[in-house]
Design a protein around this motif. Structure first.
Motif, mmCIF file in Angstrom:
data_model
loop_
_atom_site.group_PDB
_atom_site.id
_atom_site.type_symbol
_atom_site.label_atom_id
_atom_site.label_comp_id
_atom_site.label_asym_id
_atom_site.label_seq_id
_atom_site.Cartn_x
_atom_site.Cartn_y
_atom_site.Cartn_z
ATOM 1 N N PHE A 103 7.907 -7.078 4.744
ATOM 2 C CA PHE A 103 7.964 -7.548 3.346
ATOM 3 C C PHE A 103 8.238 -9.044 3.317
ATOM 4 O O PHE A 103 8.929 -9.573 4.192
ATOM 5 C CB PHE A 103 9.082 -6.833 2.587
ATOM 6 C CG PHE A 103 8.800 -5.376 2.340
ATOM 7 C CD1 PHE A 103 8.068 -4.978 1.236
ATOM 8 C CD2 PHE A 103 9.239 -4.409 3.228
ATOM 9 C CE1 PHE A 103 7.796 -3.644 1.008
ATOM 10 C CE2 PHE A 103 8.970 -3.065 3.009
ATOM 11 C CZ PHE A 103 8.247 -2.690 1.893
ATOM 12 N N ASN A 106 9.082 -11.089 -3.042
ATOM 13 C CA ASN A 106 8.330 -10.334 -4.041
ATOM 14 C C ASN A 106 6.862 -10.680 -4.020
ATOM 15 O O ASN A 106 6.169 -10.537 -5.025
ATOM 16 C CB ASN A 106 8.905 -10.584 -5.439
ATOM 17 C CG ASN A 106 10.102 -9.664 -5.656
ATOM 18 O OD1 ASN A 106 10.375 -8.813 -4.828
ATOM 19 N ND2 ASN A 106 10.799 -9.877 -6.734
ATOM 20 N N TYR A 108 2.967 -10.290 -3.470
ATOM 21 C CA TYR A 108 2.238 -9.099 -3.861
ATOM 22 C C TYR A 108 1.685 -8.306 -2.691
ATOM 23 O O TYR A 108 1.055 -7.298 -2.857
ATOM 24 C CB TYR A 108 1.115 -9.474 -4.843
ATOM 25 C CG TYR A 108 1.691 -9.907 -6.161
ATOM 26 C CD1 TYR A 108 2.219 -8.955 -7.020
ATOM 27 C CD2 TYR A 108 1.764 -11.243 -6.516
ATOM 28 C CE1 TYR A 108 2.808 -9.325 -8.215
ATOM 29 C CE2 TYR A 108 2.341 -11.630 -7.707
ATOM 30 C CZ TYR A 108 2.861 -10.665 -8.554
ATOM 31 O OH TYR A 108 3.445 -11.034 -9.727
ATOM 32 N N GLN A 109 1.923 -8.795 -1.497
ATOM 33 C CA GLN A 109 1.364 -8.096 -0.356
ATOM 34 C C GLN A 109 2.449 -7.608 0.604
ATOM 35 O O GLN A 109 3.505 -8.220 0.735
ATOM 36 C CB GLN A 109 0.394 -9.019 0.377
ATOM 37 C CG GLN A 109 -0.744 -8.225 0.982
ATOM 38 C CD GLN A 109 -1.475 -9.003 2.046
ATOM 39 O OE1 GLN A 109 -0.917 -9.900 2.677
ATOM 40 N NE2 GLN A 109 -2.720 -8.658 2.255
ATOM 41 N N MET A 110 2.155 -6.477 1.199
ATOM 42 C CA MET A 110 3.024 -5.977 2.258
ATOM 43 C C MET A 110 2.122 -5.770 3.472
ATOM 44 O O MET A 110 0.989 -5.321 3.335
ATOM 45 C CB MET A 110 3.609 -4.637 1.820
ATOM 46 C CG MET A 110 4.390 -3.914 2.874
ATOM 47 S SD MET A 110 4.793 -2.230 2.337
ATOM 48 C CE MET A 110 3.257 -1.383 2.721
ATOM 49 N N SER A 124 1.946 -4.693 -2.409
ATOM 50 C CA SER A 124 3.357 -4.441 -2.153
ATOM 51 C C SER A 124 3.869 -3.351 -3.094
ATOM 52 O O SER A 124 3.625 -3.400 -4.299
ATOM 53 C CB SER A 124 4.171 -5.704 -2.358
ATOM 54 O OG SER A 124 5.527 -5.364 -2.342
ATOM 55 N N THR A 166 13.122 -7.881 0.229
ATOM 56 C CA THR A 166 12.507 -7.980 -1.098
ATOM 57 C C THR A 166 13.570 -8.556 -2.025
ATOM 58 O O THR A 166 14.760 -8.307 -1.825
ATOM 59 C CB THR A 166 12.081 -6.602 -1.595
ATOM 60 O OG1 THR A 166 13.212 -5.728 -1.507
ATOM 61 C CG2 THR A 166 10.964 -6.027 -0.735
#
Ligand SMILES: [Zn+2]
Length: 313
Positions: A103, A106, A108-110, A124, A166
């Motif tokens: 992570f 915040n 938007y991708q994981m 994410s 996160t």
């Protein structure tokens, strides 16, 4: 108390049928297999978390709504689990991934690194939770409830390795869920239990079942790619006709009842809610127009849902 139980995703029945219709050499075949595996794993993880919640020692009244799909404008918002208590509402997004999850705040991708070392990017779950929380805020307003909202991403199994952090949404392993929940603030109840149940049931009634569509564009196949005729659901081989109602799979040495009805369902699910008699004749490998007429007149009415309709009977 669960007021809306989780339902088995329809894709778990549809995708195996699609795999039987697609030749294994088709470019979309692997993608279907991959989705089937991930939907299966996702559902298994969600059921696991449901059982944890069911057998937890709760010290507050609670009502649980699973699998809530609500339309928000033209898009659907899917909320895995909603827990209503007189003190707060808890939004849980369950993610069953194996391997390592990376992570980055915040964003938007994981990133997921599989056990084999392959790297894959995903939306994410944090941004999914933030979207769900926004939707829940609207739902609470509609149901006349004013409660603080908490949220978490839940990983069902401890074998998932998490790296990075996160910012806004905690990531909790399901084993730690009771501890996480017991640490949520429970001062004076903000709503009476009966009113809470009424509101939670009202919110559950907003659920709209998700019916997957557009398989052909998602997996990039056309009608001519699909295998025709009656197919054995167990082994995927073509079945031999015995009568209008019965087929036989020589590989499984098993009779197949209503193979034509299953084939017509495949047409409805993967091709179109409409079928012409000429299309039916070809797809079901029927010998002539009379046989086609018979099948459409006597069997097609047993297709249960959707805009199913026969053209030019
Ligand atoms: Zn078979």
């Amino acid at each position: 108390m669960f007021i809306k139980e989780r339902v088995r995703p329809v894709q778990l029945d549809l995708l195996p049928s699609l795999l039987n219709r697609l030749p294994s050499s088709h470019p979309g075949y692997e993608k279907v297999q991959h989705h089937l595996r991930s939907i299966n794993a996702g559902f298994g993880g969600e059921q696991y978390v449901d059982e944890r919640l069911r057998h937890m020692n709760w010290d507050v009244p609670h009502f649980i709504v699973c699998d809530l799909n609500v339309a928000s404008g033209r898009t659907f918002c899917q909320i895995d689990t909603l827990v209503f208590t007189p003190h707060y509402v808890l939004v849980l997004e369950v993610k069953n991934f194996s391997g390592t999850l990376q992570f980055q705040g915040n964003r938007y991708q994981m990133t997921r690194i599989t056990r084999e070392g392959d790297e894959e990017g995903f939306d994410s779950p944090v941004s999914q939770v933030l979207r769900a929380v926004k939707e829940v805020r609207i739902l609470l307003r509609k149901a006349g409830l004013s409660l603080p909202i908490f949220s978490a991403v839940v990983l069902p199994y401890a074998r998932t390795i998490v790296k990075g952090t996160t910012d806004d949404v905690p990531i909790v392993f399901s084993k730690a869920l009771p501890l996480f929940i017991s640490n949520l603030p429970t001062t004076n109840p903000l709503v009476a239990t009966e009113d809470l149940q009424f509101a939670a049931e009202k919110i559950a009634s907003f659920h709209q079942p998700f019916i997957p569509k557009n398989f052909s564009s998602r997996y990039e196949f056309t009608l001519s790619d699909l295998r025709t005729g009656v197919i054995c659901a167990d082994c995927g081989r073509s079945a031999a006709k015995q009568s209008i109602r019965a087929h036989y799979c020589h590989a499984c040495q098993m009779p197949i009842l209503d193979g034509y009805v299953s084939a017509l369902r495949d047409w409805r699910d993967f091709i179109s809610p409409l079928i012409r008699s000429s299309e039916c004749q070809t797809f079901l490998q029927l010998p002539n127009k009379n046989a086609t007429y018979y099948v459409l007149k006597n069997l097609a009415e047993r297709i249960e849902y959707g805009l199913w309709r026969i053209k030019e009977l």
